[in-house]
Structures are given as structure tokens and as C-alpha cells.
Design a protein around this motif. Sequence first.
Motif, PDB file in Angstrom:
ATOM      1  N   LEU A  17       0.783  -1.240   0.217  1.00  0.00           N
ATOM      2  CA  LEU A  17       0.133  -0.016  -0.039  1.00  0.00           C
ATOM      3  C   LEU A  17       0.901   1.213  -0.038  1.00  0.00           C
ATOM      4  O   LEU A  17       0.544   2.359  -0.710  1.00  0.00           O
ATOM      5  CB  LEU A  17      -0.986  -0.108   1.169  1.00  0.00           C
ATOM      6  CG  LEU A  17      -2.115  -1.141   1.161  1.00  0.00           C
ATOM      7  CD1 LEU A  17      -2.695  -1.338   2.457  1.00  0.00           C
ATOM      8  CD2 LEU A  17      -2.917  -0.795   0.068  1.00  0.00           C
ATOM      9  N   PHE A  18       1.973   1.219   0.767  1.00  0.00           N
ATOM     10  CA  PHE A  18       2.892   2.384   0.739  1.00  0.00           C
ATOM     11  C   PHE A  18       3.320   2.681  -0.552  1.00  0.00           C
ATOM     12  O   PHE A  18       3.513   3.598  -1.173  1.00  0.00           O
ATOM     13  CB  PHE A  18       4.027   2.332   1.751  1.00  0.00           C
ATOM     14  CG  PHE A  18       3.646   2.139   3.190  1.00  0.00           C
ATOM     15  CD1 PHE A  18       2.783   2.857   3.593  1.00  0.00           C
ATOM     16  CD2 PHE A  18       4.487   1.311   4.067  1.00  0.00           C
ATOM     17  CE1 PHE A  18       2.176   3.012   5.119  1.00  0.00           C
ATOM     18  CE2 PHE A  18       4.039   1.499   5.597  1.00  0.00           C
ATOM     19  CZ  PHE A  18       3.081   2.228   5.848  1.00  0.00           C
ATOM     20  N   ASP A  19       3.906   1.414  -1.281  1.00  0.00           N
ATOM     21  CA  ASP A  19       4.016   1.689  -2.553  1.00  0.00           C
ATOM     22  C   ASP A  19       3.463   2.168  -3.512  1.00  0.00           C
ATOM     23  O   ASP A  19       3.702   2.863  -4.418  1.00  0.00           O
ATOM     24  CB  ASP A  19       4.893   0.449  -3.176  1.00  0.00           C
ATOM     25  CG  ASP A  19       6.213  -0.214  -2.330  1.00  0.00           C
ATOM     26  OD1 ASP A  19       6.538   0.525  -1.408  1.00  0.00           O
ATOM     27  OD2 ASP A  19       6.552  -1.238  -2.534  1.00  0.00           O
ATOM     28  N   ARG A  20       2.089   1.720  -3.452  1.00  0.00           N
ATOM     29  CA  ARG A  20       1.118   1.950  -4.483  1.00  0.00           C
ATOM     30  C   ARG A  20       0.716   3.682  -4.125  1.00  0.00           C
ATOM     31  O   ARG A  20       0.465   4.563  -5.348  1.00  0.00           O
ATOM     32  CB  ARG A  20      -0.362   1.317  -4.140  1.00  0.00           C
ATOM     33  CG  ARG A  20      -0.007  -0.174  -4.767  1.00  0.00           C
ATOM     34  CD  ARG A  20      -1.461  -0.862  -4.325  1.00  0.00           C
ATOM     35  NE  ARG A  20      -2.669  -0.053  -4.636  1.00  0.00           N
ATOM     36  CZ  ARG A  20      -3.863  -0.386  -4.042  1.00  0.00           C
ATOM     37  NH1 ARG A  20      -3.942  -1.526  -3.321  1.00  0.00           N
ATOM     38  NH2 ARG A  20      -5.183   0.196  -4.294  1.00  0.00           N
ATOM     39  N   HIS A  21       0.764   4.002  -3.110  1.00  0.00           N
ATOM     40  CA  HIS A  21       0.423   5.515  -2.879  1.00  0.00           C
ATOM     41  C   HIS A  21       1.455   6.428  -3.199  1.00  0.00           C
ATOM     42  O   HIS A  21       1.488   7.415  -3.860  1.00  0.00           O
ATOM     43  CB  HIS A  21       0.480   5.768  -1.152  1.00  0.00           C
ATOM     44  CG  HIS A  21      -0.163   7.077  -0.698  1.00  0.00           C
ATOM     45  ND1 HIS A  21       0.226   8.201  -0.941  1.00  0.00           N
ATOM     46  CD2 HIS A  21      -1.500   7.238  -0.287  1.00  0.00           C
ATOM     47  CE1 HIS A  21      -0.476   9.175  -0.488  1.00  0.00           C
ATOM     48  NE2 HIS A  21      -1.557   8.673  -0.216  1.00  0.00           N
ATOM     49  N   ALA A  22       3.022   5.962  -2.976  1.00  0.00           N
ATOM     50  CA  ALA A  22       4.114   6.699  -3.427  1.00  0.00           C
ATOM     51  C   ALA A  22       3.921   6.690  -4.919  1.00  0.00           C
ATOM     52  O   ALA A  22       4.328   7.738  -5.477  1.00  0.00           O
ATOM     53  CB  ALA A  22       5.312   5.894  -3.130  1.00  0.00           C
ATOM     54  N   THR A  23       3.598   5.542  -5.644  1.00  0.00           N
ATOM     55  CA  THR A  23       3.298   5.967  -7.275  1.00  0.00           C
ATOM     56  C   THR A  23       2.511   6.779  -7.499  1.00  0.00           C
ATOM     57  O   THR A  23       2.432   7.541  -8.339  1.00  0.00           O
ATOM     58  CB  THR A  23       2.776   4.477  -7.673  1.00  0.00           C
ATOM     59  OG1 THR A  23       3.869   3.284  -7.303  1.00  0.00           O
ATOM     60  CG2 THR A  23       2.765   4.530  -9.064  1.00  0.00           C
ATOM     61  N   CYS A  24       1.269   7.329  -6.473  1.00  0.00           N
ATOM     62  CA  CYS A  24       0.204   7.962  -6.950  1.00  0.00           C
ATOM     63  C   CYS A  24       0.933   9.438  -6.638  1.00  0.00           C
ATOM     64  O   CYS A  24       0.709  10.510  -7.461  1.00  0.00           O
ATOM     65  CB  CYS A  24      -1.131   7.873  -5.941  1.00  0.00           C
ATOM     66  SG  CYS A  24      -2.060   6.652  -6.225  1.00  0.00           S
ATOM     67  N   ILE A  25       1.910   9.495  -5.720  1.00  0.00           N
ATOM     68  CA  ILE A  25       2.726  10.995  -5.389  1.00  0.00           C
ATOM     69  C   ILE A  25       3.290  11.069  -6.749  1.00  0.00           C
ATOM     70  O   ILE A  25       3.288  12.374  -6.991  1.00  0.00           O
ATOM     71  CB  ILE A  25       3.248  10.759  -4.442  1.00  0.00           C
ATOM     72  CG1 ILE A  25       2.471  10.727  -3.095  1.00  0.00           C
ATOM     73  CG2 ILE A  25       4.192  11.923  -4.179  1.00  0.00           C
ATOM     74  CD1 ILE A  25       3.185  10.507  -1.728  1.00  0.00           C
ATOM     75  N   LYS A  26       4.052  10.072  -7.232  1.00  0.00           N
ATOM     76  CA  LYS A  26       5.053  10.592  -8.366  1.00  0.00           C
ATOM     77  C   LYS A  26       4.013  11.004  -9.621  1.00  0.00           C
ATOM     78  O   LYS A  26       4.572  11.742 -10.353  1.00  0.00           O
ATOM     79  CB  LYS A  26       5.712   9.385  -8.773  1.00  0.00           C
ATOM     80  CG  LYS A  26       6.803   9.318  -9.914  1.00  0.00           C
ATOM     81  CD  LYS A  26       7.754   8.101  -9.900  1.00  0.00           C
ATOM     82  CE  LYS A  26       8.420   8.304 -11.271  1.00  0.00           C
ATOM     83  NZ  LYS A  26       9.400   7.041 -11.256  1.00  0.00           N
ATOM     84  N   ALA A  27       2.991   9.946  -9.876  1.00  0.00           N
ATOM     85  CA  ALA A  27       2.148  10.269 -11.001  1.00  0.00           C
ATOM     86  C   ALA A  27       1.623  11.827 -10.709  1.00  0.00           C
ATOM     87  O   ALA A  27       1.527  12.755 -11.734  1.00  0.00           O
ATOM     88  CB  ALA A  27       1.052   9.593 -11.103  1.00  0.00           C
ATOM     89  N   GLY A  28       1.301  12.368  -9.491  1.00  0.00           N
ATOM     90  CA  GLY A  28       0.473  13.476  -9.277  1.00  0.00           C
ATOM     91  C   GLY A  28       1.423  14.546  -9.434  1.00  0.00           C
ATOM     92  O   GLY A  28       1.145  15.732 -10.101  1.00  0.00           O
ATOM     93  N   ALA A  29       2.890  14.462  -9.055  1.00  0.00           N
ATOM     94  CA  ALA A  29       3.855  15.340  -9.320  1.00  0.00           C
ATOM     95  C   ALA A  29       3.986  15.792 -10.811  1.00  0.00           C
ATOM     96  O   ALA A  29       4.322  16.652 -11.408  1.00  0.00           O
ATOM     97  CB  ALA A  29       5.075  15.015  -8.793  1.00  0.00           C
ATOM     98  N   GLY A  30       3.964  14.662 -11.478  1.00  0.00           N
ATOM     99  CA  GLY A  30       4.184  14.834 -12.987  1.00  0.00           C
ATOM    100  C   GLY A  30       2.862  15.369 -13.668  1.00  0.00           C
ATOM    101  O   GLY A  30       3.285  16.291 -14.603  1.00  0.00           O
TER     102      GLY A  30
END
Length: 213
Positions: A17-30
Motif C-alpha cells: 500500500l505504501f508503494d502504491r501511494h508513492a506511485t500516486c505521489i509520483k504520478a501526481g507530481a508529473g
Amino acid sequence: MKWFHKIMPREEKFFVLFDRHATCIKAGAGILRRILDGGHEVPAHCNALMTTEHEADVIAHEVLEAIRRSFITPFDRSDIKGLITSMDDAIDQMNKTAKAIMLYEVTQFEDTMRQMGDVIVRSADLTAEIVPLLKNMAPNAARLHALTRQVVVFEEESDHLCDAGLKALYLEKGKQDAMAFIIGSEIYDHLEKVADRLEDVASQVNGILIEHM
């Protein structure tokens, strides 16, 4: 008792779940960075960011539910809650930035805003690298310290860019176009808060390292 153990989440679920959320953060920043390129696609990018933020919210809720249901967690419940809350705050602040942009119907942005967007992307990329390393903290401790320190450096860079951008905005529009200055100032403030929230994630990770190493 077999059925009971089956419904209990494994420790690994937290890291997934942490990894999935971090992926969202990265996508959101992009997506946020693409918003700052301006143009007619800004509303579509803002909507995409709002969708990504909602996905992150769902994941954060799953983490909090897993804390409530689990007897055994990979580290202290308060640390898990603090980490996922700081991560969710980061993408929530990206979403707040998009909402402000939509509210004021801004489609053109200052060069310094785009530079801050670049810094945010780099910090988010580091966040997406940091979070998976928590699964094996001991062998990754040195790397985690180095990466979190770099996020702090990026936040300081964002501070300097924000100060320079606000000064330039004031000199250019402060007296001639007060509303443009107010709107621009708010966008700068939102962008700086995104960098701050990403630094908060790094601080949470450092706190976990200190407690468990």
C-alpha cells in the motif's frame, strides 16, 4: 483459527500500500508539472490530478483500516499512521494547487513556477524510491538517509525559487495588476507547500529509522 488468520492482513500488505501511494505521489507530481506548462489542456490535467488524488485517498484509507485490523505491524502503529498521513498530505496539497488554478482559471504560469514544479517532480521521484526501501530498513539505512537528505535539499531549493519568484512577480505586476499578483502569490504558496509536504514524508521516514535502527 485458520479462517481468522486468513482475514488478518500480512505485514507485507502495508508495504504494498505504501508503494502504491508513492506511485500516486509520483504520478501526481508529473501531472502538476504538466499543468504548469499552461495552455488549453490545463483543465484536463487538473481533473487528472484530482482523480489521482482520489486514488491515493482510497489507498490511505486502506492503510488506516489495516492498522485497525492488524495485531502485528511492520513498525509502530503511530509511525505507520504518521507516514501514510504525511504521504496523503503531499498529494492532497498537489490537488489543492490544481483547485486554486481551476478557481482562478489560470492557463499561463511564470518560469519560476515551472522550476518549482521541476523540483517537486524530483522530490516525488525520490519519495517513490525511498518508500520501497522501508521494507528492508537495516540494509537500506544509509541509502534512506542519503535520499531523505536530498529531499530536504530540494525543499530548500524550492524556498529560494519561491522567494525569487514572488519578488519578480511583485516588481512586474505588484503595482500595475494587483489581482494578478494576488493569484500568482497564491499559486507560489501552494507550490511551496507541496515541497514542504514532501519534506514531511522524508522527516517521517527519518523518524522511523531512528526508532527502529
